[in-house]
Scaffold this motif. Structure first.
Motif: not given
Lengths: 230, 210
Positions: B103, B107, B141, B145, B155
């Motif tokens: 995750p 990002a 995101a 995250a 996410v």
């Protein structure tokens, strides 16, 4: 040393045509076209730019572009290759920049000097105003009096047109001297052409550096022979 | 559910589907404030990505992203080619050769993609460009995250929703980059096509994981 030049244009015809024009004045320079998309439409293609860069010789390459996304494609190509040393993008008008760059490359200039030649082709409007804040620092010879000077009258009928300008700029760019002719950079073909000097005009040459005398006698010989023209 | 090579292939396939489905919409949006080629170009670019996926299957998500970068840069033709190409290329670098994307790496990849678009196109948030979809997506995101409560799907969803809202938010903006900037104030009242296609790409990432 001969630097190669890559032309990235939205149009294959523009790239080919600009190269055709420049090749006339720089027959010894590898000029590579990356025009249009892979399927022949208007646009630019990373593949074509990469292929052109692949064909460029080991002495380095200068990339000229036309409109916005051609610049982005060229930048992307360099990023894709990991920003190879010896490949430089020139921020210059395509046709004038290409011709000036090709002439510099023909004269044996290195990749940095070829890029500079292209960018110097921006023309008088984009040049620094005389007398502006830091113009003195840019003055040839750092403002010192020239090491050698001379005045020569143009004797050929057509005066300082493209071919003589290319010849003169090419020769001067290979010398270790800073040269101005009537105030413009003697190594800049487009600079020389902007003088609009016709038959009977007098070229005032100022030169600085190790080859200053050679530069002045080079101009003298070229002018007095009428550039080999009637 | 993991973001592995299989997910990446599905994502890109859904991107191609979305570009085909929204081709006319993107053309209309671009006709209003640009040169009306965005739908055509994005459709062509992602169809070429599909064709590449048919030739060989990428072994990692990063390899899939890099292949996409190359293909878009070569096949799109317009400004979207180098912009999206750079975005996918930077994202590919961010995920490296890992077999699965975590995750927080997602990002990071979105941030790298956005930074690539900014570096290439020199646009800032508020210029009415795809950056206005990417920047809120990156922030959402990152927040999802880092918050730890959101799972992987959360996410992806956060990024897609933020991008969609960002695209809608371009409506009143006056374009300061690209062809639309020539229109000045007349560009207000239209949605930016690049922001819309960006949101489609990030929504497809959700679809591939669902």
């Amino acid at each position: 040393m001969t630097v190669s030049i890559v032309v990235v244009s939205h149009s294959a015809k523009i790239a080919d045509g600009a190269i055709e024009l420049a090749a006339q004045m720089a027959p010894g320079v590898v000029l590579l076209a990356a025009g249009g998309t892979d399927d022949g439409r208007i646009g630019t293609s990373l593949d074509k730019v990469l292929a052109a860069l692949e064909q460029a010789g080991g002495d380095g390459a200068v990339v000229l572009t036309d409109l916005g996304s051609a610049v982005m494609t060229a930048e992307s190509a360099l990023e894709f290759l990991g920003d190879p040393e010896g490949v430089l993008l020139a921020d210059a008008p395509l046709v004038e920049g290409l011709v000036a760059a090709a002439v510099a490359a023909q004269g044996g200039a290195d990749v940095r000097a070829v890029k500079d030649a292209a960018e110097a082709a921006l023309g008088p409007a984009r040049r620094q105003e005389p007398g502006s804040a830091d113009a003195a620092g840019d003055r040839p010879g750092g403002g010192a009096p020239p090491d050698c000077t001379g005045d020569f009258e143009l004797v050929n009928l057509a005066g300082m047109h493209a071919r003589p300008a290319a010849k003169m700029a090419g020769g001067l760019s290979s010398l270790d001297a800073e040269v101005t002719i009537n105030g413009v950079d003697g190594a800049s073909m487009t600079g020389l052409m902007t003088l609009g000097a016709g038959k009977g005009s007098v070229l005032h040459v100022e030169a600085w550096g190790t080859d200053a005398e050679r530069a002045v006698s080079y101009v003298s010989a070229l002018v007095q022979s009428g550039f080999g023209e009637p | 559910m993991v973001l592995d090579a299989g997910w990446a292939v599905k994502w890109l396939t859904l991107c191609a589907q979305a570009m085909a489905e929204h081709r006319v919409e993107l053309i209309e949006l671009d006709r209003a404030i640009g040169d009306s080629d965005h739908g055509e170009n994005m459709d062509r670019g992602f169809q070429a990505v599909l064709a590449k996926l048919g030739e060989s299957t990428p072994e990692t998500p990063g390899a899939a992203l890099k292949m996409t970068a190359m293909t878009l840069m070569s096949k799109v033709g317009g400004a979207a080619g180098p912009l999206y190409g750079t975005a996918f290329l930077r994202a590919a670098t961010a995920v490296g050769d890992a077999a699965e994307i975590e995750p927080s790496t997602w990002a990071d990849a979105l941030a790298a993609a956005r930074d690539g678009i900014v570096a290439r196109g020199k646009a800032e948030p508020g210029d009415k460009t795809m950056v206005d979809a990417w920047t809120p997506a990156v922030d959402a995101a990152r927040a999802a995250a880092d918050g730890g409560s959101a799972d992987l799907l959360g996410v992806l969803v956060a990024a897609a929703e933020a991008a969609e809202a960002g695209a809608v938010a371009t409506d009143p903006l006056i374009a300061r980059k690209g062809r639309a900037s020539y229109l000045g104030e007349r560009s207000a009242g239209h949605r930016d096509p690049g922001a819309v296609s960006s949101a489609l790409i990030l929504r497809a990432a959700v679809g591939a994981a669902a």
